[in-house]
Design an enzyme around this catalytic site. Structure first.
Site, PDB file in Angstrom:
ATOM      1  N   TRP A  99      -3.966   0.520   6.225  1.00 28.48           N
ATOM      2  CA  TRP A  99      -2.679   0.647   6.914  1.00 28.48           C
ATOM      3  C   TRP A  99      -2.852   0.497   8.416  1.00 28.48           C
ATOM      4  O   TRP A  99      -1.982  -0.075   9.087  1.00 28.48           O
ATOM      5  CB  TRP A  99      -2.007   1.966   6.539  1.00 28.48           C
ATOM      6  CG  TRP A  99      -1.905   2.129   5.053  1.00 28.48           C
ATOM      7  CD1 TRP A  99      -2.479   3.086   4.280  1.00 28.48           C
ATOM      8  CD2 TRP A  99      -1.212   1.251   4.145  1.00 28.48           C
ATOM      9  NE1 TRP A  99      -2.181   2.873   2.950  1.00 28.48           N
ATOM     10  CE2 TRP A  99      -1.409   1.763   2.841  1.00 28.48           C
ATOM     11  CE3 TRP A  99      -0.440   0.104   4.311  1.00 28.48           C
ATOM     12  CZ2 TRP A  99      -0.861   1.162   1.708  1.00 28.48           C
ATOM     13  CZ3 TRP A  99       0.103  -0.500   3.181  1.00 28.48           C
ATOM     14  CH2 TRP A  99      -0.110   0.025   1.907  1.00 28.48           C
ATOM     15  N   ASP A 166       0.770   6.972  13.121  1.00 27.02           N
ATOM     16  CA  ASP A 166       1.290   6.893  11.761  1.00 27.02           C
ATOM     17  C   ASP A 166       0.776   8.129  11.032  1.00 27.02           C
ATOM     18  O   ASP A 166      -0.411   8.243  10.743  1.00 27.02           O
ATOM     19  CB  ASP A 166       0.790   5.603  11.097  1.00 27.02           C
ATOM     20  CG  ASP A 166       1.180   5.501   9.622  1.00 27.02           C
ATOM     21  OD1 ASP A 166       1.841   6.418   9.104  1.00 27.02           O
ATOM     22  OD2 ASP A 166       0.813   4.492   8.995  1.00 27.02           O
ATOM     23  N   LYS A 190       5.038  11.282   0.644  1.00 24.06           N
ATOM     24  CA  LYS A 190       3.820  12.080   0.509  1.00 24.06           C
ATOM     25  C   LYS A 190       4.158  13.564   0.642  1.00 24.06           C
ATOM     26  O   LYS A 190       4.097  14.307  -0.317  1.00 24.06           O
ATOM     27  CB  LYS A 190       2.796  11.679   1.576  1.00 24.06           C
ATOM     28  CG  LYS A 190       2.458  10.191   1.630  1.00 24.06           C
ATOM     29  CD  LYS A 190       1.683   9.722   0.421  1.00 24.06           C
ATOM     30  CE  LYS A 190       1.003   8.374   0.647  1.00 24.06           C
ATOM     31  NZ  LYS A 190       1.946   7.253   0.872  1.00 24.06           N
TER      32      LYS A 190
END
Length: 356
Positions: A99, A166, A190
């Site tokens: 990511w 992030d 999440k």
């Protein structure tokens, strides 16, 4: 049979969140209507988004000058939306996983990107250290938790420039010093809500400094002005997020959540480190994620990995198969996962090792 949900995302949610969301799908706020069909402009849903935003600020101790936004597109949209708004000339990134690498790729569309360090050559099994963050960049971006590889940065770095992060997979698992940040973003699936909404926390004074025209939907100022309702927001995930935030406050807030998360992770890592059959893929304890514990079988037992997955399934343990790019196993220990489930997994590991 009770299920023990270790999926990496979409992942486990608290029973509190699931139950209250299910009730609202039948009858939201005693309106006689489903949450799925109400107007996002109704006063009842406005109350939801207002309370959710206020709880984010309260739980994370966010100072004045920041806005909480509820946007679509996932964290992947933020890979481009953030530099669109904040990257005037040059930004610094570190490459700690898939990511982070994707974020770097997108940022290069908007300006110069300095990749200060990378752990790619070692399969992203450690967090790079010893690099220098330049002072003359618009921001320094990092991915706090790397779900695929099981590494995590659990501190807010000291930097001569603003930070951007992030935090999709570990937000609400530790205190954050927002005085260091211009923006934090997190996909919901999440530690917050079902997929479909992305939480963005952005400093207002950081905006309006780029010369490029920004499309209306990709301009943070659009969503600040319209209270995250420029277009129809993802109503159900935002409602679920509110339930999760209420639950976190009832539990005792971020300090208690962090305590629980560390306890769960320590219990599992201790079992891995003391095992002759299992071994962790991240060897430095300082780099280990408390959200995603990645481990494999030692070479002499490698052929038993599929058997262990089946063994766990018989005990109601699901979602522990490692990412396809890493293999082995991954146990995701998000906030909603109880310690009981970690103990069931450790018992399964011990029993399987005893058998073989």
């Amino acid at each position: 049979m009770k299920k023990h949900n270790f999926y990496a995302g979409p992942s486990i949610l608290s029973e509190y969140t699931i139950r209250n969301t299910a009730d609202a799908i039948i009858n939201f706020a005693d309106m006689g209507l489903s949450l799925l069909e109400i107007s996002h402009r109704s006063k009842q849903f406005q109350a939801v988004i207002d309370e959710a935003s206020a709880l984010v600020k309260e739980l994370l101790d966010i100072p004045e000058g920041f806005h909480v936004l509820w946007l679509g597109g996932g964290a992947s949209m933020q890979f481009c939306m953030l530099p669109y708004n904040l990257l005037a000339k040059r930004a610094a990134y570190i490459d700690t996983g898939t990511w982070a690498s994707n974020a770097i790729k997108e940022a290069r569309l908007f300006g110069e990107v300095d990749v200060l360090a990378s752990s790619k050559e070692a399969g992203y099994t450690y967090i790079p250290k010893g690099f220098t963050i330049p002072a003359d960049v618009d921001y320094f971006h990092f991915t706090t938790n790397n779900t695929i590889y099981g590494t995590e940065i659990r501190t807010d770095p000291d930097a001569p420039c603003p930070l951007v992060a992030d935090m999709s997979s570990d937000i609400f698992s530790r205190p954050i010093d927002f005085s260091k940040y211009d923006a934090v973003y997190a996909g919901a699936q999440k530690n917050l809500a079902p997929a479909g909404v992305t939480l963005v926390i952005v400093r207002e004074s950081a905006l309006g400094k780029v010369d490029r025209p920004i499309p209306t939907m990709l301009d943070y100022r659009t969503h600040i002005k319209k209270g995250s309702m420029f277009n129809t927001p993802p109503v159900l995930p935002i409602f679920s997020a509110l339930q999760t935030l209420r639950y976190y406050k009832e539990l005792g807030g971020i300090t208690e959540l962090e305590r629980r998360d560390i306890e769960k992770a320590s219990y599992l890592y201790d079992a891995i480190d003391s095992s002759k059959m299992f071994t962790g893929t991240v060897t430095d304890p300082a780099d280990r994620s408390i959200m995603n514990v990645c481990f494999v079988m030692t070479p002499e037992y490698k052929h038993l990995e599929a058997g262990f997955i089946d063994f766990c399934a018989e005990r109601g343990i699901v979602g522990i198969k490692g990412h396809r790019s890493v293999g082995g196993f991954r146990a995701s220990l998000y906030n909603a996962l109880p310690l009981e489930s970690v103990k069931v997994l450790v018992d399964a590991m011990n029993d399987f090792e005893s058998i073989h």
